[in-house]
Write a protein that holds these residues in place. Structure first.
Motif, short mmCIF file in Angstrom:
data_model
loop_
_atom_site.label_atom_id
_atom_site.label_comp_id
_atom_site.label_asym_id
_atom_site.label_seq_id
_atom_site.Cartn_x
_atom_site.Cartn_y
_atom_site.Cartn_z
N LEU A 173 -60.67 2.61 -2.10
CA LEU A 173 -60.00 3.58 -1.22
C LEU A 173 -58.68 3.02 -0.69
N ASP A 174 -58.68 1.73 -0.37
CA ASP A 174 -57.45 1.09 0.10
C ASP A 174 -56.35 1.20 -0.96
N VAL A 179 -69.61 -0.62 -0.70
CA VAL A 179 -69.67 0.55 -1.59
C VAL A 179 -70.33 1.70 -0.82
N ILE A 180 -69.69 2.86 -0.82
CA ILE A 180 -70.27 4.00 -0.10
C ILE A 180 -71.30 4.69 -0.98
N VAL A 213 -70.23 11.60 2.61
CA VAL A 213 -70.29 11.15 1.21
C VAL A 213 -71.51 11.79 0.56
N GLY A 214 -71.27 12.64 -0.43
CA GLY A 214 -72.39 13.32 -1.09
C GLY A 214 -73.15 14.21 -0.10
N GLU A 215 -74.48 14.18 -0.19
CA GLU A 215 -75.35 14.99 0.68
C GLU A 215 -75.60 14.24 1.98
N VAL A 242 -66.37 9.26 -2.78
CA VAL A 242 -67.59 9.74 -3.44
C VAL A 242 -68.55 8.55 -3.64
N PRO A 243 -69.84 8.85 -3.82
CA PRO A 243 -70.81 7.76 -3.98
C PRO A 243 -70.40 6.79 -5.10
N GLY A 244 -70.54 5.48 -4.83
CA GLY A 244 -70.25 4.46 -5.82
C GLY A 244 -68.88 3.83 -5.70
N VAL A 245 -68.03 4.42 -4.87
CA VAL A 245 -66.67 3.90 -4.69
C VAL A 245 -66.69 2.81 -3.61
#
Ligand code: MG
Ligand code: MG
Length: 277
Positions: free
Chosen positions: A40-41, A85-86, A113-115, A32-35
């Motif tokens: 994630l790893d 950061v995605i 990711v998001g929209e 998700v946005p901000g990660v």
């Protein structure tokens, strides 16, 4: 040399595949946005070690992380980092491998990711669907090239959202899998000129099929980190992968939590409705 697996060995690969499928399901939720990709790893590590398995990628030729995370114009082999950061509108490809009792599972997804704009969503759909069409073309007594031909034919059959041509990446290919992550034979995502038909598809053959498709040119380059592969023109790329084998009942997708039989049956019956929830 191709390693043909016994039914017992295929069961171990299924166990590894379930770990990988479970990790990717968690990663899809976590993207998700901000990660950051380091976050994630961490998620992947938790699932893999939590299941009593071992990551395939960590330390592979010196690779420093558990998963590969490739954002937007990155195609494959991106290295997780707390600085990456995605954001809303990105797409991220996540590649994951795990070992259970010496047998590997290897799979990848690309997640919006998001929209995300419709052209990127269409890229993801076409790439994922080409993977499933490739696996659906694998039949006992058939040949390896049947898989490559089906992947390419599916991609070429789909209109490009900008009226252009899909870039099917040629330098990176699928592979046999078993007691090592990368084994013979190579599985191309297109039919090379004068390509041989390849080995016969028989029980005990296990393959990781992994089409990579770009919105722009198929051409690639490797960043200075020595790992991250990006599109030469900076256009967005997608990557989907599953490890699978073929049984008397047809393809069995070892890294799909459901085993993939229904989705493959839908493709073979030509219903065309194959998208997963
Ligand atoms: Mg992989
Ligand atoms: Mg692979």
């Amino acid at each position: 040399m191709i390693e043909y697996k016994s039914p017992e060995e295929i069961e171990l690969m299924r166990a590894a595949g379930i770990v990988v499928g479970t990790a990717l399901a968690a990663l899809r939720e976590a993207a998700v946005p901000g990660v950051s990709t380091a976050d994630l790893d961490e998620v992947a590590r938790g699932v893999i070690y939590g299941a009593g398995a071992t990551p395939s990628f960590l330390g592979y030729h010196g690779f420093p992380a558990t998963i590969c995370t490739s954002i937007n114009s990155e195609i494959v082999h991106g290295i997780p980092s707390k600085d990456a950061v995605i954001r809303d509108g990105d797409v991220i490809s996540i590649d994951c491998g795990a070992i259970v009792d010496g047998y590997h599972g290897d799979a990848a997804i690309t997640v919006p990711v998001g929209e995300v704009t419709p052209d990127k969503l269409e890229l993801l759909r076409v790439t994922e669907e080409s993977l499933w069409h490739g696996m659906a073309a694998a039949r006992l007594g058939g040949r390896l090239i049947d898989i490559s031909r089906a992947i390419e034919a599916y991609i070429r059959s789909q209109p490009h959202p900008a009226g252009g041509t899909w870039g099917i990446v040629e330098e990176y290919v699928g592979h046999g899998i078993g007691t090592a992550m990368h084994q013979d034979p190579q599985v191309h995502n297109f039919v090379p000129p004068r390509a041989p038909k390849g080995p016969e598809i028989v029980k005990g053959l296990a393959l990781a099929v992994e089409p990579m498709v770009n919105l722009g040119t198929r051409l690639t380059r490797v960043l200075e980190d020595g790992w991250t592969v990006v599109t030469k023109d900076g256009a967005v790329s997608a990557h989907f992968e599953h490890s699978f084998t073929v049984t008397d009942e047809g393809p069995w997708v070892l890294t799909d939590l459901d085993g993939g039989r229904e989705r493959i049956a839908a493709i073979r019956s030509g219903s065309g409705v194959t998208a997963s929830a």
